[in-house]
Design a protein around this motif. Structure first.
Motif, short mmCIF file in Angstrom:
data_model
loop_
_atom_site.label_atom_id
_atom_site.label_comp_id
_atom_site.label_asym_id
_atom_site.label_seq_id
_atom_site.Cartn_x
_atom_site.Cartn_y
_atom_site.Cartn_z
N PHE A 76 0.85 -1.32 -0.08
CA PHE A 76 0.26 -0.01 -0.12
C PHE A 76 0.83 0.92 0.50
O PHE A 76 0.39 2.82 -0.12
N HIS A 77 2.13 1.17 0.48
CA HIS A 77 3.08 2.26 0.24
C HIS A 77 4.20 1.83 -0.16
O HIS A 77 5.19 1.76 0.06
N PHE A 89 11.42 7.63 1.83
CA PHE A 89 10.48 7.85 1.04
C PHE A 89 11.10 8.17 -0.21
O PHE A 89 12.43 8.74 0.01
N PHE A 90 10.31 7.58 -1.10
CA PHE A 90 10.48 7.69 -2.60
C PHE A 90 10.02 8.71 -3.51
O PHE A 90 8.47 8.79 -2.91
N ILE A 132 14.84 9.37 -3.53
CA ILE A 132 15.12 9.02 -1.97
C ILE A 132 14.43 11.38 -1.76
O ILE A 132 14.80 12.14 -2.76
N SER A 133 13.61 11.17 -1.27
CA SER A 133 12.52 12.04 -1.17
C SER A 133 13.03 12.11 0.38
O SER A 133 12.58 13.38 1.49
N GLY A 134 13.50 11.46 1.15
CA GLY A 134 13.16 11.56 2.94
C GLY A 134 13.79 10.75 3.45
O GLY A 134 13.82 9.61 3.22
N ILE A 135 14.41 11.18 4.82
CA ILE A 135 14.70 9.58 5.81
C ILE A 135 14.40 10.14 7.54
O ILE A 135 14.34 11.15 7.41
N GLN A 136 13.90 8.81 7.48
CA GLN A 136 12.98 8.76 9.04
C GLN A 136 13.79 8.34 10.24
O GLN A 136 14.12 6.97 8.82
#
Length: 168
Positions: free
Chosen positions: A69-70, A95-96, A102-106
């Protein structure tokens, strides 16, 4: 009789509880249990903005969780328990964007300010091109008088060529 039975049961229960506390201090070998993707700070420092999914696969490996779903989210989980200590769990989520970059890292790791590049241990070897006159199969059939082009024997071809070159 009843007093002796009661005394015996109380003394047995005290003895058994004393053994259990004494056994907890004995050195017992326990194996280290690692589960998930092993991710360390050096690997996270190699991540850069706008890296593609393929580049992330090369640096971190395949994600532990791939959610249907993601599709634009990859989760890397790492759990470790050493020598009877408490379990340590670390998580990294990438997050892509729509271009699979890559658009974000958590998570528990923070990327460094300066990207670090892991030195490669791979070497490149230039192999010279082999000049092969005939293949192995051509050599084998050449022993029996056949050429590699045709199924006719070489002698028959030579006779045919000489017959065509005869003066008239």
């Amino acid at each position: 009789m009843r007093k002796s039975l009661c005394f015996l049961s109380v003394s047995a229960s005290l003895t058994l509880t004393a053994c259990s506390t004494a056994l907890s201090y004995l050195p017992v070998y326990t194996i280290d249990i690692q589960q998930g993707n092993i991710v360390d700070q050096a690997m996270v420092d190699q991540l850069q903005p706008k890296m593609t999914k393929r580049q992330v696969l090369y640096v971190l490996g395949s994600p532990m969780l791939n959610d249907m779903f993601h599709q634009k989210r990859w989760d890397y989980l790492f759990s470790e328990k050493r020598n009877g200590e408490d379990r340590q769990q670390k998580k990294l989520t990438l997050f892509f964007d729509d271009a699979d970059q890559i658009s974000g890292i958590q998570g528990d790791f923070k990327p460094g300010n300066v990207p670090q590049f892991k030195p490669t241990l791979e070497t490149t070897v230039d192999v010279p091109k082999r000049d092969i006159d005939r293949s192995l199969w051509e050599k084998i059939i050449g022993v029996f008088g056949f050429s590699g082009d045709d199924d006719a024997p070489k002698a028959a071809k030579e006779n045919k060529n000489t017959e065509n070159n005869l003066p008239l």
